[in-house]
Design a protein around this motif. Structure first.
Motif, PDB file in Angstrom:
ATOM      1  N   ARG A  56      17.576 -38.077   9.378  1.00 50.07           N
ATOM      2  CA  ARG A  56      17.263 -38.871   8.185  1.00 50.07           C
ATOM      3  C   ARG A  56      16.381 -38.084   7.209  1.00 50.07           C
ATOM      4  NH1 ARG A  56      18.161 -44.181   8.218  1.00 50.07           N
ATOM      5  NH2 ARG A  56      16.269 -44.660   7.090  1.00 50.07           N
ATOM      6  N   ALA A  59      18.678 -35.948   5.326  1.00 51.59           N
ATOM      7  CA  ALA A  59      19.433 -36.743   4.358  1.00 51.59           C
ATOM      8  C   ALA A  59      18.560 -37.234   3.210  1.00 51.59           C
ATOM      9  CB  ALA A  59      20.071 -37.943   5.058  1.00 51.59           C
ATOM     10  N   LEU A  61      16.645 -39.861   3.638  1.00 53.11           N
ATOM     11  CA  LEU A  61      16.489 -41.302   3.858  1.00 53.11           C
ATOM     12  C   LEU A  61      15.104 -41.621   4.419  1.00 53.11           C
ATOM     13  CD1 LEU A  61      20.032 -42.051   5.300  1.00 53.11           C
ATOM     14  CD2 LEU A  61      19.159 -42.638   3.034  1.00 53.11           C
ATOM     15  N   THR A  81      18.039 -38.813  -2.020  1.00 46.11           N
ATOM     16  CA  THR A  81      19.268 -38.739  -1.231  1.00 46.11           C
ATOM     17  C   THR A  81      20.515 -38.582  -2.091  1.00 46.11           C
ATOM     18  OG1 THR A  81      18.275 -40.132   0.447  1.00 46.11           O
ATOM     19  CG2 THR A  81      20.665 -39.966   0.471  1.00 46.11           C
ATOM     20  N   ASN A  82      20.607 -39.391  -3.167  1.00 49.13           N
ATOM     21  CA  ASN A  82      21.852 -39.417  -3.932  1.00 49.13           C
ATOM     22  C   ASN A  82      22.115 -38.126  -4.698  1.00 49.13           C
ATOM     23  OD1 ASN A  82      19.563 -40.453  -5.470  1.00 49.13           O
ATOM     24  ND2 ASN A  82      21.026 -40.771  -7.125  1.00 49.13           N
ATOM     25  N   ILE A  86      25.094 -34.634   0.278  1.00 46.04           N
ATOM     26  CA  ILE A  86      25.353 -34.566   1.703  1.00 46.04           C
ATOM     27  C   ILE A  86      26.358 -35.661   2.059  1.00 46.04           C
ATOM     28  CG2 ILE A  86      23.178 -33.598   2.517  1.00 46.04           C
ATOM     29  CD1 ILE A  86      22.623 -36.847   2.840  1.00 46.04           C
ATOM     30  N   MET A  88      27.286 -38.389   5.155  1.00 46.43           N
ATOM     31  CA  MET A  88      26.666 -38.882   6.378  1.00 46.43           C
ATOM     32  C   MET A  88      27.553 -39.928   7.031  1.00 46.43           C
ATOM     33  SD  MET A  88      22.751 -39.742   7.140  1.00 46.43           S
ATOM     34  CE  MET A  88      22.169 -40.609   8.583  1.00 46.43           C
ATOM     35  N   PHE A  90      27.381 -42.868   9.850  1.00 40.48           N
ATOM     36  CA  PHE A  90      26.369 -43.662  10.535  1.00 40.48           C
ATOM     37  C   PHE A  90      26.895 -44.181  11.876  1.00 40.48           C
ATOM     38  CE2 PHE A  90      25.216 -43.575   6.176  1.00 40.48           C
ATOM     39  CZ  PHE A  90      23.832 -43.657   6.142  1.00 40.48           C
ATOM     40  N   ALA A  94      28.756 -48.251   8.837  1.00 41.53           N
ATOM     41  CA  ALA A  94      28.215 -48.647   7.531  1.00 41.53           C
ATOM     42  C   ALA A  94      29.268 -48.629   6.432  1.00 41.53           C
ATOM     43  CB  ALA A  94      27.029 -47.753   7.148  1.00 41.53           C
TER      44      ALA A  94
ATOM     45  N   ASP B 187      21.825 -49.857   6.562  1.00 38.88           N
ATOM     46  CA  ASP B 187      22.424 -48.541   6.390  1.00 38.88           C
ATOM     47  C   ASP B 187      23.650 -48.581   5.468  1.00 38.88           C
ATOM     48  OD1 ASP B 187      24.212 -49.696   8.100  1.00 38.88           O
ATOM     49  OD2 ASP B 187      23.689 -48.446   9.822  1.00 38.88           O
ATOM     50  N   ILE B 188      24.129 -49.777   5.107  1.00 25.74           N
ATOM     51  CA  ILE B 188      25.205 -49.836   4.118  1.00 25.74           C
ATOM     52  C   ILE B 188      24.696 -49.321   2.775  1.00 25.74           C
ATOM     53  CG2 ILE B 188      26.645 -51.434   2.788  1.00 25.74           C
ATOM     54  CD1 ILE B 188      27.167 -52.969   5.278  1.00 25.74           C
ATOM     55  N   GLN B 193      23.828 -44.414  -0.962  1.00 26.89           N
ATOM     56  CA  GLN B 193      22.965 -43.363  -1.518  1.00 26.89           C
ATOM     57  C   GLN B 193      23.447 -41.974  -1.125  1.00 26.89           C
ATOM     58  OE1 GLN B 193      18.863 -44.281  -0.484  1.00 26.89           O
ATOM     59  NE2 GLN B 193      19.253 -46.397  -1.070  1.00 26.89           N
ATOM     60  N   GLY B 196      25.987 -40.628  -3.362  1.00 28.59           N
ATOM     61  CA  GLY B 196      25.630 -40.267  -4.724  1.00 28.59           C
ATOM     62  C   GLY B 196      25.210 -41.423  -5.608  1.00 28.59           C
TER      63      GLY B 196
END
Lengths: 370, 293
Positions: A56, A59, A61, A81-82, A86, A88, A90, A94, B187-188, B193, B196
């Protein structure tokens, strides 16, 4: 730790003294590691060891309390993060429940301002790649667990991320599907040449998939090496016990004239290779690490100098088709586990048999730790 | 023979268990029946009373007629007579309810999201503060607002009433939206994020669609709460503009006119109508149930 000059351009991810505390406890404690481009790198450890927190932090997060994260040479510690680019995957996928499979996959492309027709092409390609052609219009809940897993993977790789992060992505699948997905994931990662950082608590999975594994314990990296090294030369008792099945014998080394011997805590004495003295001095506690499959019973062929030789009696034989595992008591009252391939389909020994026991010097290693 | 004994075994086992279940079942059904009887009996009585032929509210009703519905239609058409201002009251309450609901919904969504998402100083205090109207007697709220507003000469009369209604409807929206936020995994949003999306894009494309059922439920509860609120309206409304409950109250003060029963049936029908339309539009199960799956 490593010698030689490393070309910076070859590094996908670099963690420098990364630390994350929750309250007083450090979940990640001054972790430094380097992941090479195109490498499949696993963070392996029991739950609570800090592996997911480390992921995390890569990432973005979670925010580190100290240290730095670099991706392809750029310091991204303060980049949200955005904007890290990357991908990811989950643990519970997710997926966006209100979007179709195609919408899920194209979401990242929309956010990255990829044109509509190009996005459609890329979604179609990636659906083919993960063998989900024809499911684009379905909703995630209409798919099986394995299919959802593939959508999550497709969604992460379609944006062509600098590094793919995977957080125990296969742990919700049943054993058989998990094995299939492991192979598929590995093949896909090789084909795309993508860098993958993979978090798992499953040592077998890590051994199967990884180019290199970092084993974590209490927020620190205990050992970082390729699977073979980790299996054959565990850095300490924790790693030895965590990876595979093992006979751990507690005792210490002694020098007797020209030969090196190992004295167990119960007083049994074996001849062992001299090389073990590189790990520990005499009198220091050292665990002998013997993998069950390297404990040979009634060995055939020539026996080498420096190997362990003793006699034992079989207490229990557990037959499981291709392999039989034996529990034996060797001279000195020591219990050992041995494993033998059943080349003829049946066990070679029975409970109560007296056997000669031999371990090749190359298969003997030691581990420090109480 | 062997088959016969095999079959008798499970039967023998099922027998007593089923009997126990029956005793429990009867108890449960009776209890549920009583609860429903107490809930619906007044409504049934009002319904029956509305068809009475007599001049006062009586149960059981005397005779059968539709005269009180006739009177109700007259009153709604503002025909000259005993009941002026009914149509205006309904229109007023609808306006008030919709505005209170819109304001509560927007601020409730933002508040619930903040409570769910962020850690900040005094969060617990704020959370409890917003929920106070649920625990506090509305009387205290009504009196308190009235005293404050008149002491400092704040706002016009409609704004006062609107503020009062927002105070009492806001908790419903926060509760309902908060519950729908808790349904889906955090986590959704994190997944969005990593793909992007910035905070605003994540909220717009991911969070908002997922909590829509909770928002709609909250908005409807707010509307209904406002429409039926008496206590706060009682202190804050004035003669010129009266919410429906106040209008009804003033009518009751002048005697128990069966037109009230007809009006009640009319309002119940309206409420059911709203629910039917919502069911057609979005599905009521999606509003009251969990989102998605």
């Amino acid at each position: 730790m490593e010698t030689g000059v490393r070309i910076v351009g070859n590094l996908a991810v670099q963690l420098v003294n990364l630390t994350k505390r929750y309250g007083r406890a450090a979940a990640v404690d001054a972790v430094s590691l380097e992941v090479l481009r195109g490498e499949f790198f696993s963070l392996l450890g029991p739950s609570g060891c800090g592996k997911t927190t480390t992921l995390r932090l890569i990432a973005g997060l979670a925010e580190p309390d100290a240290g730095a994260v670099k991706i392809l040479g750029d310091d991204v510690t303060d980049v949200p993060t955005n904007r890290r680019n990357i991908g990811m995957v989950f643990q519970n996928y997710a997926l966006f429940p209100h979007m179709t499979v195609s919408e899920n996959i194209s979401f990242g492309l929309r956010m990255h301002k990829v044109g509509r027709s190009e996005a459609a092409d890329r979604v179609a390609n990636v659906l083919d790649l993960v063998r989900l052609r024809g499911t684009g219009d379905r909703l995630p809940r209409q798919l099986s667990g394995g299919q959802q897993q593939r959508v999550a993977l497709a969604r992460a790789i379609v944006i062509e991320p600098k590094v793919l992060l995977l957080d125990e992505p296969l742990s919700n699948l049943d054993a058989k599907l998990r094995k299939e997905m492991q192979l598929e994931l590995r093949a896909l990662q090789r084909r795309l040449g993508i860098t993958a950082v993979y978090v798992t608590h499953d040592q077998e999975e890590a051994l199967t998939l990884s180019d290199r594994i970092a084993i974590m314990e209490n927020g620190r990296i205990t050992q970082c090496a390729d699977p073979n090294d980790i299996y054959r030369r565990p850095a300490n008792r924790f790693v030895a016990e965590f990876i595979g099945r093992v006979n751990l014998i507690r005792g210490s080394l002694e020098q007797r004239g020209a030969t090196s011997v190992y004295r167990t805590e119960h007083g049994a004495v074996f001849a062992v290779p001299r090389s073990l003295f590189q790990l520990a001095d005499s009198q220091e506690t050292l665990h002998l690490v013997l993998r069950p499959e390297s404990v040979q019973l009634d060995p055939r062929g020539s026996l080498r100098e420096g190997g362990i030789r003793t006699r034992g009696r079989i207490l229990q034989a557990i037959y499981s088709g291709s392999v039989t595992s034996y529990e034996l008591e060797v001279d000195g009252g020591l219990r050992l586990r041995a494993e033998e391939q059943n080349t003829l389909g049946t066990s070679r020994h029975r409970e109560g048999d007296e056997v000669e026991v031999y371990v090749d010097p190359a298969a003997i290693s030691g581990a420090l730790g109480d | 023979m062997a088959v016969a004994t095999d079959l008798s075994l499970p039967r023998a086992r099922v027998g007593p268990r089923r009997r126990r279940l029956d005793v429990a079942g009867v108890g449960l059904w009776s209890f549920a029946g009583l609860v429903f009887a107490f809930l619906f009996a007044p409504i049934l009585i009002i319904f029956l009373t509305s068809f009475t032929a007599s001049r006062t509210v009586e149960f059981p009703p005397h005779g059968f007629s539709l005269i009180w519905y006739g009177r109700l239609v007259d009153a709604l058409r503002n025909a000259p007579g005993l009941h002026p201002g009914l149509a205006r009251s309904i229109w007023f309450s609808t306006n008030l309810g919709v505005m209170a609901s819109v304001i509560s919904t927007i601020s409730g969504v933002l508040a619930a999201y903040a409570f769910h998402k962020f850690v900040f100083r005094g969060k617990e205090v704020f959370q409890n503060l917003f929920m106070l109207p649920l625990i506090f007697p509305s009387l205290v709220i009504g009196v308190g607002l009235l005293l404050t507003f008149s002491e400092y000469r704040l706002f016009d009369r409609f704004t006062r009433l609107l503020i009062g209604h927002v105070v009492v409807t806001l908790p419903f929206v926060i509760l309902s939206v908060g519950a729908s936020l808790r349904v889906y995994e955090e986590d959704i949003e994190e997944a969005a994020q990593t793909l992007g999306a910035n905070a605003l894009q994540t909220f717009w494309h991911i969070t908002l669609p997922l909590i829509r059922p909770g928002i709609l439920a909250g908005a409807i509860f707010a509307l209904l709460t406002s429409f039926t609120n008496f206590t706060v309206s009682f202190f804050l409304s004035v003669n010129a503009a009266k919410p429906v409950p106040i209008w009804i109250y003033e009518l009751i003060l002048n005697g128990n006119d069966p037109i009230l029963a007809a009006l009640s049936v009319f309002l119940i029908a309206m409420a059911i109508g709203v629910l039917v339309i919502l069911e057609r539009l979005i599905g009521i199960r999606r509003i009251v149930g969990t989102s998605g799956s």
